[in-house]
Write a protein that holds these residues in place. Structure first.
Motif, short mmCIF file in Angstrom:
data_model
loop_
_atom_site.label_atom_id
_atom_site.label_comp_id
_atom_site.label_asym_id
_atom_site.label_seq_id
_atom_site.Cartn_x
_atom_site.Cartn_y
_atom_site.Cartn_z
N PHE A 122 0.71 -1.10 -0.08
CA PHE A 122 0.01 -0.14 0.01
C PHE A 122 0.73 1.18 0.08
CE2 PHE A 122 -3.29 -2.91 0.70
CZ PHE A 122 -4.48 -2.45 0.28
N ALA A 123 2.05 1.14 0.60
CA ALA A 123 2.97 2.60 0.41
C ALA A 123 3.19 2.96 -1.17
CB ALA A 123 4.31 1.91 1.12
N GLU A 124 3.13 2.07 -2.03
CA GLU A 124 3.19 2.33 -3.37
C GLU A 124 2.20 3.54 -3.75
OE1 GLU A 124 3.57 -0.78 -6.11
OE2 GLU A 124 4.38 -1.90 -4.55
N TYR A 125 1.07 3.65 -2.99
CA TYR A 125 0.01 4.40 -3.49
C TYR A 125 -0.07 5.87 -2.45
CZ TYR A 125 -0.90 0.68 -6.12
OH TYR A 125 -0.52 -0.60 -7.01
N GLY A 126 0.72 5.63 -1.38
CA GLY A 126 1.00 6.99 -0.54
C GLY A 126 1.20 6.53 0.99
N THR A 127 0.93 7.30 1.86
CA THR A 127 1.38 6.81 3.29
C THR A 127 0.52 6.17 3.90
OG1 THR A 127 2.37 9.08 3.29
CG2 THR A 127 2.01 8.28 5.37
N VAL A 128 0.93 4.99 4.61
CA VAL A 128 0.03 4.06 5.31
C VAL A 128 0.24 4.47 6.61
CG1 VAL A 128 -0.12 1.84 5.88
CG2 VAL A 128 0.85 2.17 3.74
N LYS A 129 -1.05 4.64 7.38
CA LYS A 129 -0.94 5.27 8.78
C LYS A 129 -1.15 3.97 9.74
CE LYS A 129 -3.99 8.51 9.64
NZ LYS A 129 -5.16 9.43 9.76
N ARG A 130 -2.16 2.99 9.12
CA ARG A 130 -2.15 1.80 10.11
C ARG A 130 -2.54 0.70 9.21
NH1 ARG A 130 -6.30 1.22 15.12
NH2 ARG A 130 -8.07 1.32 13.46
N VAL A 131 -2.23 -0.49 9.77
CA VAL A 131 -2.58 -1.79 9.31
C VAL A 131 -3.14 -2.60 10.37
CG1 VAL A 131 -1.90 -4.13 7.89
CG2 VAL A 131 -0.81 -1.76 7.42
N GLN A 132 -4.36 -3.55 10.05
CA GLN A 132 -4.81 -4.24 11.27
C GLN A 132 -5.15 -5.64 10.54
OE1 GLN A 132 -8.27 -1.45 12.34
NE2 GLN A 132 -7.95 -2.59 14.19
N LEU A 133 -4.72 -6.46 11.02
CA LEU A 133 -4.71 -7.98 10.79
C LEU A 133 -5.78 -8.66 11.72
CD1 LEU A 133 -1.37 -8.65 9.28
CD2 LEU A 133 -3.66 -8.69 7.91
N PRO A 134 -7.06 -8.66 11.69
CA PRO A 134 -7.44 -9.46 12.76
C PRO A 134 -7.31 -11.13 12.72
CG PRO A 134 -8.97 -8.01 11.26
CD PRO A 134 -7.74 -8.03 10.77
N THR A 135 -7.33 -11.46 13.88
CA THR A 135 -7.10 -13.03 14.27
C THR A 135 -8.17 -13.53 14.72
OG1 THR A 135 -5.69 -12.37 16.23
CG2 THR A 135 -4.64 -12.62 13.95
N ASP A 136 -8.10 -14.65 14.89
CA ASP A 136 -9.28 -15.50 15.49
C ASP A 136 -8.88 -15.53 16.99
OD1 ASP A 136 -10.28 -18.35 16.49
OD2 ASP A 136 -11.57 -17.90 14.80
N ARG A 137 -9.88 -15.49 17.87
CA ARG A 137 -9.68 -15.35 19.17
C ARG A 137 -9.25 -16.70 19.71
NH1 ARG A 137 -15.48 -12.80 20.73
NH2 ARG A 137 -14.91 -10.82 19.80
N GLU A 138 -9.63 -17.66 19.31
CA GLU A 138 -9.43 -19.00 19.73
C GLU A 138 -8.19 -19.68 19.37
OE1 GLU A 138 -12.74 -21.50 19.75
OE2 GLU A 138 -14.08 -20.16 20.58
N THR A 139 -8.10 -19.36 17.79
CA THR A 139 -6.92 -19.99 17.16
C THR A 139 -5.40 -19.31 17.10
OG1 THR A 139 -7.33 -19.56 14.99
CG2 THR A 139 -8.34 -21.70 16.16
#
Length: 102
Positions: free
Chosen positions: A21-38
């Motif tokens: 995404f930096a190729e298209y501008g300034t990335v402020k934040r990235v979130q990768l949700p994970t499964d609570r159990e695994t």
């Protein structure tokens, strides 16, 4: 506002997404949700960029693009819907009395 990225490889990292995404501008934040159990990644992510025009450029360029063996789904993230609290009467029905079968 943020960008939703779906159909991600389970091996993707925050750094991988930041670089793309930096190729298209300034990335402020990235979130990768994970499964609570695994603890395993759930196959989607959210990216916030500095400006709306940067977000639009990234969406236009990356939606449908193949990356890490998958065709990405990239669009503006919808606002999170509020969840109703769990608990209470989850049996359904109309709670008007009468006989019930359990």
């Amino acid at each position: 506002m943020s960008i939703y990225i779906g159909n991600l490889s389970y091996e993707v990292t925050q750094e991988d997404l930041s670089q793309v995404f930096a190729e298209y501008g300034t990335v402020k934040r990235v979130q990768l949700p994970t499964d609570r159990e695994t603890g395993r990644m759930r196959g989607f992510a959210f990216v916030e960029m500095e400006t709306e025009s940067e977000e639009e450029s990234a969406i236009e360029a990356l939606d449908g693009a193949e990356w890490m063996g998958r065709d990405l789904k990239v669009n503006k993230a919808r606002p999170r819907e509020e969840r109703r609290p769990s608990g209470g009467n989850s049996w359904g029905g109309n709670n008007r009395g009468g006989s019930r079968r359990y």
